[in-house]
Design an enzyme around this catalytic site. Structure first.
Site, mmCIF file in Angstrom:
data_model
loop_
_atom_site.group_PDB
_atom_site.id
_atom_site.type_symbol
_atom_site.label_atom_id
_atom_site.label_comp_id
_atom_site.label_asym_id
_atom_site.label_seq_id
_atom_site.Cartn_x
_atom_site.Cartn_y
_atom_site.Cartn_z
ATOM 1 N N GLY A 93 0.799 -1.231 0.000
ATOM 2 C CA GLY A 93 0.000 0.000 0.000
ATOM 3 C C GLY A 93 0.825 1.272 0.000
ATOM 4 O O GLY A 93 0.306 2.355 0.279
ATOM 5 N N GLN A 94 2.120 1.150 -0.315
ATOM 6 C CA GLN A 94 2.973 2.346 -0.326
ATOM 7 C C GLN A 94 2.657 3.210 -1.548
ATOM 8 O O GLN A 94 2.577 2.694 -2.670
ATOM 9 C CB GLN A 94 4.449 1.924 -0.347
ATOM 10 N N HIS A 100 8.907 6.031 5.207
ATOM 11 C CA HIS A 100 8.206 6.820 6.223
ATOM 12 C C HIS A 100 7.466 5.897 7.169
ATOM 13 O O HIS A 100 7.021 4.810 6.791
ATOM 14 C CB HIS A 100 7.239 7.820 5.586
ATOM 15 N N HIS A 102 4.170 5.933 9.643
ATOM 16 C CA HIS A 102 2.961 6.649 10.047
ATOM 17 C C HIS A 102 2.824 6.578 11.565
ATOM 18 O O HIS A 102 3.036 5.515 12.167
ATOM 19 C CB HIS A 102 1.716 5.991 9.441
HETATM 20 P P1 5GP Z 1 1.882 5.555 2.073
HETATM 21 O O1 5GP Z 1 0.576 5.099 1.488
HETATM 22 O O2 5GP Z 1 2.967 5.685 1.018
HETATM 23 O O3 5GP Z 1 2.325 4.751 3.260
HETATM 24 O O4 5GP Z 1 1.593 6.980 2.673
HETATM 25 C C1 5GP Z 1 1.919 8.176 2.058
HETATM 26 C C2 5GP Z 1 1.245 9.269 2.855
HETATM 27 O O5 5GP Z 1 1.820 10.506 2.454
HETATM 28 C C3 5GP Z 1 -0.256 9.376 2.631
HETATM 29 O O6 5GP Z 1 -0.924 9.209 3.873
HETATM 30 C C4 5GP Z 1 -0.442 10.776 2.037
HETATM 31 O O7 5GP Z 1 -1.603 11.409 2.523
HETATM 32 C C5 5GP Z 1 0.818 11.497 2.460
HETATM 33 N N1 5GP Z 1 1.277 12.529 1.540
HETATM 34 C C6 5GP Z 1 1.415 12.412 0.179
HETATM 35 N N2 5GP Z 1 1.925 13.557 -0.325
HETATM 36 C C7 5GP Z 1 2.110 14.394 0.733
HETATM 37 C C8 5GP Z 1 2.614 15.737 0.833
HETATM 38 O O8 5GP Z 1 2.999 16.388 -0.130
HETATM 39 N N3 5GP Z 1 2.653 16.280 2.096
HETATM 40 C C9 5GP Z 1 2.244 15.575 3.209
HETATM 41 N N4 5GP Z 1 2.325 16.204 4.388
HETATM 42 N N5 5GP Z 1 1.769 14.318 3.125
HETATM 43 C C10 5GP Z 1 1.701 13.734 1.917
#
Ligand code: 5GP
Ligand code: ZN
Length: 113
Positions: A93-94, A100, A102
């Site tokens: 789900g990345q 990063h 969460h």
């Molecule tokens: P993933 O699904 O890759 O684990 O999570 C990526 C997260 O990054 C998502 O929750 C999304 O809302 C957040 N995100 C994506 N682009 C940006 C951004 O430009 N700024 C911030 N603060 N969060 C972001």
């Protein structure tokens, strides 16, 4: 110039709502929060995800989790608790391919995955 959105945040080319910064770690509010508290903790150095870390990954994960502990204590929700999620790759789900963690909190969560 990096095309990675989180590198751009680290480099100051994109804004963020910062909640923590050290020499190695930056933490900021998620743009689309899924919980009352939803922060992202990233290493300032670019790694795609945990699968991209060298076996001896130095203190990267330790630094990230030390930062998480510090923020949770400082903001007063350490005792109530929180959840950490690390998504790795498409099946995981990345969506942003810069490592990063969460940090989710602010309400009780279901114990299921
Ligand atoms: P993933 O699904 O890759 O684990 O999570 C990526 C997260 O990054 C998502 O929750 C999304 O809302 C957040 N995100 C994506 N682009 C940006 C951004 O430009 N700024 C911030 N603060 N969060 C972001
Ligand atoms: Zn990056």
């Amino acid at each position: 110039m990096s095309s990675c959105v989180f590198c751009k945040i680290v480099e100051g080319q994109l804004p963020c709502q910062k909640v923590f910064e050290s020499e190695t770690v930056l933490a900021f509010k998620d743009l689309h929060p899924q919980h009352p508290i939803h922060y992202l903790f990233i290493p300032k150095k670019h790694y795609v995800n945990v699968a991209d870390l060298p076996d001896d990954n130095g203190n990267i994960m330790a630094d990230l989790f030390a930062a998480i502990k510090t923020v949770a204590e400082k903001e007063g929700f350490a005792e109530k608790g929180y959840r950490n999620v690390i998504n790795t790759g498409t099946w995981g789900g990345q969506t942003v391919f810069h490592l990063h963690v969460h940090l989710l909190s602010g309400r009780t969560m279901s114990p299921s995955f």
